[in-house]
Design an enzyme around this catalytic site. Structure first.
Site, short mmCIF file in Angstrom:
data_model
loop_
_atom_site.label_atom_id
_atom_site.label_comp_id
_atom_site.label_asym_id
_atom_site.label_seq_id
_atom_site.Cartn_x
_atom_site.Cartn_y
_atom_site.Cartn_z
N LEU A 54 0.83 -1.22 0.00
CA LEU A 54 0.00 0.00 0.00
C LEU A 54 0.85 1.26 0.00
CD1 LEU A 54 -3.01 -0.95 2.31
CD2 LEU A 54 -2.73 -1.23 -0.15
N ASN A 65 8.69 -9.32 -9.87
CA ASN A 65 9.67 -10.12 -9.15
C ASN A 65 8.95 -11.01 -8.14
OD1 ASN A 65 11.73 -11.14 -7.61
ND2 ASN A 65 12.75 -9.18 -7.26
N ASP A 94 0.00 -9.75 -4.76
CA ASP A 94 1.27 -9.01 -4.75
C ASP A 94 1.06 -7.65 -5.44
OD1 ASP A 94 3.86 -8.20 -4.42
OD2 ASP A 94 4.73 -9.55 -5.89
#
Ligand SMILES: [Zn+2]
Length: 509
Positions: free
Chosen positions: A114, A356, A383
């Protein structure tokens, strides 16, 4: 206050250096996110904490429930589930017709960024939780790689306080494993636990020192916290930017080999076995990782894993552009859907396909799907990693890793798991509800009477497409704009309050 040039930095310099860090204090959300629900509507929605959801297919895996029923919410709690629920409702209660829709426990995403504090140009608690509500999520776990990182009780308290004030959904906090996520010295894990973190992780980074990781596991076990790990062996990955394989060679980009993940997954299994700590491997991308976890679980090692939709939808061929992707690996994405229309188009080296761990081969994608089907991977998550346009609009090598995901993860998961008939609907919901709640010991993820009324209402068959103009996130770095998606949340209810309902939100734009 007037500022003059002199010993103090100029106003312009101050603005350039400090303003981005305190963006929320200086800019009202509406001024740059005009597509959010209007404030009056939000206020109206929030006043409601009792509701009757009638006629939906109630799916509550925690109670092995899959039936047509009503759900009665009174004062923010689940009051009744069943055919007699309506009879117990006050006559003036607000009703939501869930006919033809699925009513399930509020979805939980245990892996989101966030960006607050410190990187609020990318996202903040207000916009990130608004995106979650649109995606059907009622609880999030935010990662600690903020600026400063969440490695102390004070920052945890700050986030809890901001979430209570500005968050649209429940927000749980993951603390750092090491101070400053630097991988050198343990963070005060006991203090973090006391401050209320639900797990520890250095996500975005990976503790390379095995002895330090062992101590982290021992402390985590002592404090009954799961250790979540972003599995990346730096000595193998070096400066790789995409999966090492055929496409990295032909595109001339440095590879990030599967072994760079598998090495740390194996290390984590050994340490979970040695210490007895619960170790959770984040965003698995490689076939070898799935095989290692599958074998370890058979031996009873307390290890678990999660997968993100981009890793089981896309492959590294996507970085060569849409034409290459649809010609080969992309064929299976819509294979069971009758009509798809025009396929999405994107160029080669599109940085919205850089994350990633990286997108891997079709074989790895298949292994992740198999791991989800056989239960090796219990948890689905996004993610969600917002980045500003100017950061992503650079050469592939220089762009930051990560994409947003909260608003499309339900659809992509349904498409790849449920609509392909690999998993039943209840199994997909389990991975978004009971499974993360169990790992993190949250009193969430169920529609049991007395539980917090966190409820997601969704249409598993709704055809729609995700457009830039409609995202509630501050950032736009997502590769799935314009994709023909199937399955969509239509109402998100947190503790009995409708924090987002499709039609009302549309009417406010
Ligand atoms: Zn990560």
């Amino acid at each position: 206050m007037e500022r003059v040039e002199g010993i103090e930095p100029s106003y312009a310099a101050w603005k350039a250096a400090v303003l981005p860090l305190n963006y929320t204090r200086h800019q009202r959300r509406e001024s740059y996110r005009p597509n959010l629900p209007c404030q009056s509507a939000v206020a109206n929605l929030r006043a409601v904490n009792s509701l009757l959801l009638s006629g939906g297919r109630v799916l509550d895996p925690a109670n092995h429930l899959d039936t047509l029923a009503d759900v009665l919410i009174l004062n923010g709690k689940i009051a009744a589930v069943g055919n007699d629920a309506a009879a117990q409702a006050p006559s003036d209660i607000e009703k939501l017709d869930a006919n033809g829709l699925v009513v399930c426990p509020g979805l939980i995403d245990l892996h989101v960024h966030l960006r607050e504090p410190g990187q609020t140009l990318k996202e903040n608690i207000s916009t990130g939780t608004a995106a979650a509500a649109r995606g059907g999520f009622t609880s999030l776990v935010c990662m600690p790689n903020t600026s400063p990182s969440i490695d102390n009780a004070g920052t945890v308290a700050l986030i809890h306080e901001r979430a209570a004030r500005e968050g649209a959904v429940n927000l749980f906090v993951a603390g750092a494993i090491t101070k400053g996520i630097a991988g050198e010295e343990l963070a005060p894990i006991g203090g973090l636990k006391r401050a209320g973190v639900v797990a520890i992780t250095d996500d975005g980074h990976c503790v390379q020192n095995n002895e330090l990781m062992r101590r982290a596991c021992e402390y985590a076990k002592m404090f009954d916290l799961p250790v979540m790990d972003h599995c990346q062996d730096y000595s193998l990955v070096t400066s790789g930017v995409m999966h090492e394989g055929r496409w990295s060679t032909s595109l001339g980009l440095q590879g990030w080999p599967s072994a760079g993940e598998e090495m740390i997954v194996a290390r984590n299994i050994l340490l979970a076995e040695l210490t007895g700590a619960s170790v959770h491997c984040q965003h698995l991308s490689a076939a070898g990782s799935v095989a290692l976890i599958r074998e370890a679980k058979k031996r009873g090692v307390p290890v678990s894993g999660e997968a993100c939709p981009h890793h089981f939808t896309l492959t590294d061929a996507a970085i060569a552009g849409s034409e290459k992707f649809w010609a080969e690996d992309g064929k299976q994405v819509f294979s069971l859907q009758s009509s798809v229309g025009e396929l999405p188009v994107w160029p080669a080296y599109d940085t919205n396909f850089k994350m990633n761990p990286p997108l891997r081969s079709a074989r790895d994608r298949e292994a992740i799907l198999e791991g989800l089907v056989d239960g090796t991977i219990e948890i689905l998550c996004s993610d969600h990693a917002p980045h500003c346009g100017f950061e992503k609009e650079v050469e592939f090598d220089y762009a930051p890793f990560g994409i947003t995901g909260l608003e499309v993860e339900l659809a992509l998961s349904l498409m790849q798991l449920y609509h392909t008939k690999r998993l039943g609907l209840a199994d997909v919901i389990t991975k978004f509800t009971v499974a993360p709640a169990r790992l993190l010991k949250l009193a969430k993820g169920t529609l049991s009477v007395g539980a917090d009324a966190d409820v997601t209402v969704f249409d598993p068959d709704r055809d729609w497409s995700f457009e830039r103009e409609t995202t509630a996130s501050k950032s736009f770095n997502n590769p799935f704009y314009g994709w023909p998606l199937k399955g969509k949340a239509v109402a998100t209810i947190v503790k009995g309050r409708k924090v987002w309902v499709e039609q009302e939100a549309v009417a406010c734009v």
